[in-house]
Write a protein that holds these residues in place. Structure first.
Motif, PDB file in Angstrom:
ATOM      1  N   ALA A   1       0.877  -1.128  -0.124  1.00 29.40           N
ATOM      2  CA  ALA A   1      -0.053   0.056   0.061  1.00 29.40           C
ATOM      3  C   ALA A   1       0.940   1.221  -0.169  1.00 29.40           C
ATOM      4  O   ALA A   1       0.495   2.202  -0.551  1.00 29.40           O
ATOM      5  N   ALA A   2       1.985   1.283   0.745  1.00 24.39           N
ATOM      6  CA  ALA A   2       2.832   2.452   0.968  1.00 24.39           C
ATOM      7  C   ALA A   2       3.500   2.631  -0.582  1.00 24.39           C
ATOM      8  O   ALA A   2       3.642   3.710  -0.765  1.00 24.39           O
ATOM      9  N   GLN A   3       3.608   1.745  -1.079  1.00 21.80           N
ATOM     10  CA  GLN A   3       4.327   1.643  -2.462  1.00 21.80           C
ATOM     11  C   GLN A   3       3.657   2.014  -3.549  1.00 21.80           C
ATOM     12  O   GLN A   3       3.986   2.606  -4.451  1.00 21.80           O
ATOM     13  N   LEU A   4       2.260   1.530  -3.542  1.00 23.35           N
ATOM     14  CA  LEU A   4       1.391   1.628  -4.906  1.00 23.35           C
ATOM     15  C   LEU A   4       0.544   2.926  -4.561  1.00 23.35           C
ATOM     16  O   LEU A   4       0.027   3.630  -5.463  1.00 23.35           O
TER      17      LEU A   4
ATOM     18  N   GLN B   1      -4.904   5.596  -4.002  1.00 20.89           N
ATOM     19  CA  GLN B   1      -5.681   5.536  -5.247  1.00 20.89           C
ATOM     20  C   GLN B   1      -5.700   4.126  -5.826  1.00 20.89           C
ATOM     21  O   GLN B   1      -6.690   3.303  -6.244  1.00 20.89           O
ATOM     22  N   PHE B   2      -4.538   3.705  -6.225  1.00 21.55           N
ATOM     23  CA  PHE B   2      -4.285   2.420  -6.885  1.00 21.55           C
ATOM     24  C   PHE B   2      -4.736   1.379  -5.912  1.00 21.55           C
ATOM     25  O   PHE B   2      -5.301   0.395  -6.125  1.00 21.55           O
ATOM     26  N   PHE B   3      -4.500   1.501  -4.728  1.00 24.16           N
ATOM     27  CA  PHE B   3      -4.640   0.512  -3.528  1.00 24.16           C
ATOM     28  C   PHE B   3      -6.366   0.149  -3.614  1.00 24.16           C
ATOM     29  O   PHE B   3      -6.786  -0.893  -3.698  1.00 24.16           O
ATOM     30  N   ASP B   4      -7.046   1.161  -3.771  1.00 25.76           N
ATOM     31  CA  ASP B   4      -8.475   1.180  -3.669  1.00 25.76           C
ATOM     32  C   ASP B   4      -9.136   0.713  -4.909  1.00 25.76           C
ATOM     33  O   ASP B   4     -10.008  -0.320  -4.806  1.00 25.76           O
ATOM     34  N   GLU B   5      -8.388   0.705  -6.129  1.00 26.24           N
ATOM     35  CA  GLU B   5      -8.998   0.195  -7.196  1.00 26.24           C
ATOM     36  C   GLU B   5      -8.577  -1.504  -7.382  1.00 26.24           C
ATOM     37  O   GLU B   5      -9.247  -2.130  -7.683  1.00 26.24           O
TER      38      GLU B   5
ATOM     39  N   GLN C   1      -2.019   4.223   7.907  1.00 29.08           N
ATOM     40  CA  GLN C   1      -1.310   4.966   6.586  1.00 29.08           C
ATOM     41  C   GLN C   1      -2.110   5.782   5.944  1.00 29.08           C
ATOM     42  O   GLN C   1      -1.672   7.078   5.543  1.00 29.08           O
ATOM     43  N   PHE C   2      -3.507   5.372   5.584  1.00 28.37           N
ATOM     44  CA  PHE C   2      -4.363   6.298   4.788  1.00 28.37           C
ATOM     45  C   PHE C   2      -5.258   7.174   5.643  1.00 28.37           C
ATOM     46  O   PHE C   2      -5.844   8.276   4.782  1.00 28.37           O
ATOM     47  N   GLY C   3      -5.430   7.061   6.786  1.00 21.50           N
ATOM     48  CA  GLY C   3      -6.164   8.087   7.632  1.00 21.50           C
ATOM     49  C   GLY C   3      -7.544   7.447   7.772  1.00 21.50           C
ATOM     50  O   GLY C   3      -8.144   6.847   7.245  1.00 21.50           O
TER      51      GLY C   3
END
Length: 590
Positions: free
Chosen positions: A433-436, A439-443, A474-476
């Motif tokens: 997730a930190a690397q991607l 937005q990409f993670f959600d998709e 990480q994302f809040g």
């Protein structure tokens, strides 16, 4: 003691007690007495410590290795207690005896202590006291004394006169030619240290012949230690001399009949690389490294594979890309499908690091196919080593290319039939997730993460809750409110009580990172409603959840919402529910 004779001199009491304790059959008591030596020495004073305590310890025989080891360690710290460096020589005799003990670890500790003492002695004391000790040990009848002597040359050599230096070089030469393999092994291990303090003119005349001799010793245990000496000596010589004297020895070690010697060369290869010139690396070390990567022994290939990134990184920039693509890449391609999982795993841990070195085009054309093969490897450790280093590739080729080529394989692993594989992927998900990016993670990955909450294996569900907590960190909280909490709340109505419990586990974790406002408004109502669940296991987990999330909330919320529900659970028919409810009330009320 009653009935005992009065001591003529009460000042002898500390030593008298020490004598009694050291004669005791209990090894632990004797060890404790050794640890009290500094206190006894302080009580006696420096003069009596030198004249009474040290001679007593020197004359007393100890047969337990633990006691001898403790004593050798204490002597190395005893210099201030005997009056400082000018009196430290009184510690040499007992340490000399300990340096001849059969047990290796005792001898090594004694040598360490002798080196510590020698390092603070002046030149006169070294010549008067320390060199005679080295002389005795180096010519001792027992191999134990001669092995210990090997570790003492480098600490005193530089501060001696020319005559004594010549004598020490002669003694060390004799040790390198000793009939006993253990002595030659010790000499090989210390040859590099001795070389570091030796004059440049004596390196060629004394050290190089010894290095060549030890590197061709009949015992492989000696030859492998000579590899380390090659590394040290190479760093001391001009490049022409390295090519003339050291490289032939390295070349010989790379093709040694013993895999242990070849293993040592591979393990120290990058250190050797930094000690030789660019031309020598290209002409000599690159072919040697290729041989190690193709070695018939898996252990050698594995350690060489682990050095691939560092070796390539240290190559001269003018030849770096060409050397990697023409000489190293073919070997790597073979190792990706190696029969040994340890070799493949070692390569997978470092291969991603080649991307920044060879650039975007070479990564896409040559390395990505290899990464994909490793992601599909049957060995889980290989796959995980690739996943854990995706960031290196992401920085070079970009997220779009990465997602098209590698992400499908990662998603496939996340649904693997083996739960341990799924577990390993979960543990790496925050890193991905930190690397991607969010937005990409959600998709691509969020749906997958939520599906783990209803996995058939408890260990997966447990790990999934921890994973979600890390993702929220990480994302809040705002991301959690939109992407996580709705699906977690749905679990509260799931027909399977195990999934309803997972809902509670998630709330327990998320309350900590989402804050009190979100806990009260979105999560607490669900927990309170679940207090009416028909399954006792769910109800007592409601009590445990309230115990965890309740204390940070405001007092009004606790009194009006939480306490009434806990009191109801405290009157439950199930004993476990009552127990956990009472525990929660005590925690929150307290």
């Amino acid at each position: 003691m009653a009935g005992s004779e009065p001591m003529e001199d009460d000042s002898l009491y500390p030593i008298a007690v020490l004598i009694d304790e050291l004669k005791n059959e209990d090894v632990q008591l004797r060890l404790n007495s050794i640890k009290k030596l500094p206190t006894i020495a302080l009580a006696l004073g420096v003069e009596r410590t030198r004249s009474e305590l040290i001679p007593f310890l020197n004359e007393t025989i100890y047969d337990e290795d633990e006691v001898l080891l403790a004593l050798a360690d204490q002597f190395g710290k005893f210099t201030p207690l005997v009056g400082g460096p000018e009196h430290a020589h009184c510690l040499l005799l007992p340490l000399e005896q300990l340096a001849q003990i059969e047990e290796t670890i005792v001898r090594e500790k004694a040598v360490d202590s002798l080196c510590a003492i020698a390092s603070i002695q002046n030149s006169d004391d070294l010549e008067t006291h320390f060199v005679p000790l080295v002389r005795r040990l180096a010519s001792g009848d027992w191999f134990t004394s001669r092995t210990s002597a090997c570790g003492l040359f480098s600490v005193c050599y530089a501060r001696l006169n020319v005559v004594l230096k010549k004598e020490l070089r002669a003694h060390f030469k004799n040790l390198c030619h000793d009939d006993t393999p253990m002595v030659r092994r010790a000499a090989a291990a210390k040859l590099g240290d001795f070389a570091k303090v030796m004059e440049a003119e004596n390196l060629k005349t004394d050290i190089i012949p010894l290095l060549i001799k030890l590197a061709t010793d009949e015992q492989d245990s000696v030859r492998l230690l000579a590899v380390g000496a090659c590394v040290n000596v190479a760093a001391l010589l001009p490049q022409d001399d390295v090519k003339e004297f050291v490289i032939p020895t390295v070349r010989q070690c790379v093709t040694d009949v013993s895999w242990r010697v070849r293993y040592m060369v591979a393990d120290r290869f990058t250190e050797l690389q930094t000690s030789v010139g660019t031309e020598t690396v290209i002409s000599e070390l690159v072919p040697a490294f290729q041989l190690l990567l193709k070695d018939i022994e898996a252990e050698v290939r594995a350690v060489a594979a682990h050095k691939v990134r560092d070796f390539c990184q240290n190559l001269d920039v003018n030849h770096q890309e060409q050397t990697i693509m023409e000489n190293i890449l073919p070997c790597i391609t073979d190792l990706v499908s190696d029969a040994n999982p340890h070799v493949k795993s070692a390569l997978a841990a470092v291969i991603m690091g080649l991307s920044p070195i060879v650039g975007k085009e070479n990564t896409i054309e040559h390395l990505l196919p290899l990464f994909l093969m490793q992601l599909k490897d049957e060995c889980p450790e290989v796959r995980l080593n690739i996943i854990s280093n995706l960031e290196c590739v992401n920085e070079v080729i970009g997220i779009q290319q990465l997602s098209q080529s590698l992400l499908p394989a990662i998603v496939e692993l996340a649904s693997d039939s083996k739960w341990r594989v799924r577990l390993a992927i979960i543990e790496y998900m925050p890193l991905l997730a930190a690397q991607l990016g969010v937005q990409f993670f959600d998709e691509k990955l969020n749906t997958l993460c939520m599906s783990w909450l209803v996995d058939s294996v408890y260990r997966i569900r447990e790990a999934a809750t921890q994973n979600i907590k890390k993702l929220v960190e990480q994302f809040g909280p705002d991301w959690a409110q939109t992407n996580v909490l709705p699906e977690v709340m749905e679990l509260a109505c799931n027909k399977n009580y195990l999934h309803r419990m997972t809902c509670l586990f998630c709330i327990t974790e998320l309350a900590e990172v989402c804050g009190t406002g979100m806990t009260i408004d979105l999560m607490l109502p669900t927990v309170l409603e679940m207090a009416n669940d028909k399954v006792a296991n769910v109800r007592f987990n409601v009590a445990k959840t309230l115990q965890k999330i309740g204390p940070p909330l405001n007092p009004a919320c606790i009194q009006s919402l939480i306490i009434p529900v806990l009191e109801k659970l405290n009157n439950d028919d199930d004993v476990d529910v009552k127990y956990f409810a009472s525990e929660a009330i005590a925690e929150i009320a307290g």
